[in-house]
Design an enzyme around this catalytic site. Structure first.
Site, PDB file in Angstrom:
ATOM      1  N   GLY A 163      -6.810  -1.341  -3.490  1.00 28.65           N
ATOM      2  CA  GLY A 163      -7.363  -1.395  -2.140  1.00 28.65           C
ATOM      3  C   GLY A 163      -7.006  -0.187  -1.303  1.00 28.65           C
ATOM      4  N   CYS A 164      -7.032  -0.393   0.010  1.00 27.78           N
ATOM      5  CA  CYS A 164      -7.035   0.729   0.955  1.00 27.78           C
ATOM      6  C   CYS A 164      -5.719   1.490   1.073  1.00 27.78           C
ATOM      7  CB  CYS A 164      -7.459   0.235   2.335  1.00 27.78           C
ATOM      8  SG  CYS A 164      -9.188  -0.289   2.388  1.00 27.78           S
ATOM      9  N   PHE A 165      -4.613   0.914   0.612  1.00 24.37           N
ATOM     10  CA  PHE A 165      -3.346   1.653   0.714  1.00 24.37           C
ATOM     11  C   PHE A 165      -3.155   2.648  -0.418  1.00 24.37           C
ATOM     12  CE2 PHE A 165      -2.197  -2.232  -1.678  1.00 24.37           C
ATOM     13  CZ  PHE A 165      -1.579  -1.675  -2.797  1.00 24.37           C
ATOM     14  N   PHE A 373      -2.692   1.786   4.389  1.00 26.55           N
ATOM     15  CA  PHE A 373      -2.558   0.362   4.723  1.00 26.55           C
ATOM     16  C   PHE A 373      -3.548  -0.429   3.879  1.00 26.55           C
ATOM     17  CE2 PHE A 373      -2.602   2.757   8.880  1.00 26.55           C
ATOM     18  CZ  PHE A 373      -1.223   2.829   9.050  1.00 26.55           C
TER      19      PHE A 373
END
EC number: 2.3.1.74
Length: 389
Positions: A163-165, A373
């Protein structure tokens, strides 16, 4: 006879891991955010949902995004109607797209990075590939290795579904690989395509609609190594330290589930609040050893999960508006590209710093921070040191 200690010392690099080149790529299909709600509700046969469409328009207006790039064209979506429904079985169709296109998009960014680096592909020793877009075996790392191609002995690592992290994670991994393997040159690639998450709107799942307003496609490639060859390799940023932590009491704040209907995301409204309340702790842990406590003295790269996160971080830390300029610029021009975002921001920052004659690759400043994050909530913190621009 050589001792283990002597052998280990000889294996390690002397200097810190350094970013030596950055390349980015997007699909050719550019989407204008101002007209996207009309297109989205038309292509998903949802024009009768007038109130929901108005909500979506407001989401797009507040997103601070001007344009995004998407592999999914109207033609592709018309050929795959189940992808346009809200929750129809469609994983096979999605997988058929991403297992081919994710490595191809990564290849285009990689070719740009290798060109800037100026060294032959044969000098790449490690390959780290990261995506949240689809799963297959052999994986994207293998596919990219064949597409480029690189030597069969290149040591590969595949990161799926982070994901985004994960833009921060790949830098942390590449730092450890480069510093512990003398002469290593690590190719890091993040490639994301929203074909796994695109779906029609539903009144009962507004957090899915938030994703439809924010996510875009893109790939970024970075070459990292320690002890750059003077006169041959040009350092851009040094990776000084890297850490990962879980935000307390944040379980379930961001969840993603890969199912027959594709990848679905679920968000708590208070994600910006959770991040902004806990970000200073990560900053203190990272910068106290360096004697730095003025957050405005740093250059900033923060994953732009959405404008609310950036606004709350800015407010909580008392950051000057220009601190997140590069971050907001990338959000505006590309949307949220998950793991690839922070690498796009690094590229934007070093290019703008050079263009504006600011003295260093980090907006004229010496020290900087990169934040990722994402699901968990997980926070990645990377301390960067700029070089003369």
């Amino acid at each position: 006879m050589v001792t283990v200690e002597e052998y280990r010392k000889a294996q390690r690099a002397e200097g810190p891991a350094t970013i030596l080149a950055i390349g980015t790529s997007t699909p050719s299909n550019c989407v204008d955010q101002s007209t996207y709600p009309d297109y989205y509700f038309r292509i998903t046969n949802s024009e009768h949902k007038t109130e929901l469409k108005e909500k979506f328009k407001r989401m797009c207006d507040k997103s601070m995004i001007k344009k995004r790039y998407m592999h999914l064209t109207e033609e592709i979506l018309k050929e795959n109607p189940n992808m346009c429904a809200y929750m129809a079985p469609s994983l096979d169709a999605r997988q058929d797209i991403v297992v081919v296109e994710v490595p191809k998009l990564g290849k285009r960014g990689t070719q740009k990075a290798i060109k800037e680096w100026g060294q032959p592909k044969s000098k790449i020793t490690h390959l780290v590939f990261c995506t949240t877009s689809g799963v297959d075996m052999p994986a994207c790392d293998y596919q990219l290795a064949k597409l480029l191609p690189v030597r069969p002995s290149v040591k590969r690592l595949m990161m799926y579904q982070q994901g985004c992290f994960a833009g921060g994670t790949v830098l942390r991994l590449a730092k450890d690989l480069a510093e512990n393997n003398k002469g290593a040159r690590v190719l890091v690639v993040c490639s994301e395509i929203t074909a796994v998450t695109f779906r029609g709107p539903s009144e009962s799942h507004l957090d899915s609609l938030v994703g439809q307003a924010l996510f875009g496609d893109g790939a970024a490639a970075i070459i990292i190594g320690s002890d750059p060859i003077i006169g041959v390799e040009r350092p851009l940023f040094e990776l000084v330290s890297a850490a990962q932590t879980l935000v307390p009491d944040s379980e379930g704040a961001i969840d993603g589930h890969l199912r027959e209907v594709g990848l679905t995301f679920h968000l708590l409204k208070d994600v910006p609040g959770l991040i902004s309340k806990n970000i200073e702790k990560s900053l203190l842990e990272a910068f106290q050893p360096l004697g730095i406590s003025d957050w405005n003295s740093l250059f900033w790269i923060a994953h732009p999960g959405g404008p609310a996160i950036l606004d709350q971080v800015e407010l909580k830390l008392g950051l000057k508006p220009e601190k997140l300029r590069a971050t907001r610029e990338v959000l505006s021009n590309y949307g949220n590209m998950s793991s690839a975002c922070v690498l796009f921001i690094l590229d934007e920052m070093r290019k703008a710093s050079t263009k504006e004659g600011l003295g260093t690759t980090g907006e004229g400043l010496e020290w900087g921070v990169l934040f990722g994050f994402g699901p968990g909530l997980t926070v990645e913190t990377v301390v960067l040191h700029s070089v003369a621009a």
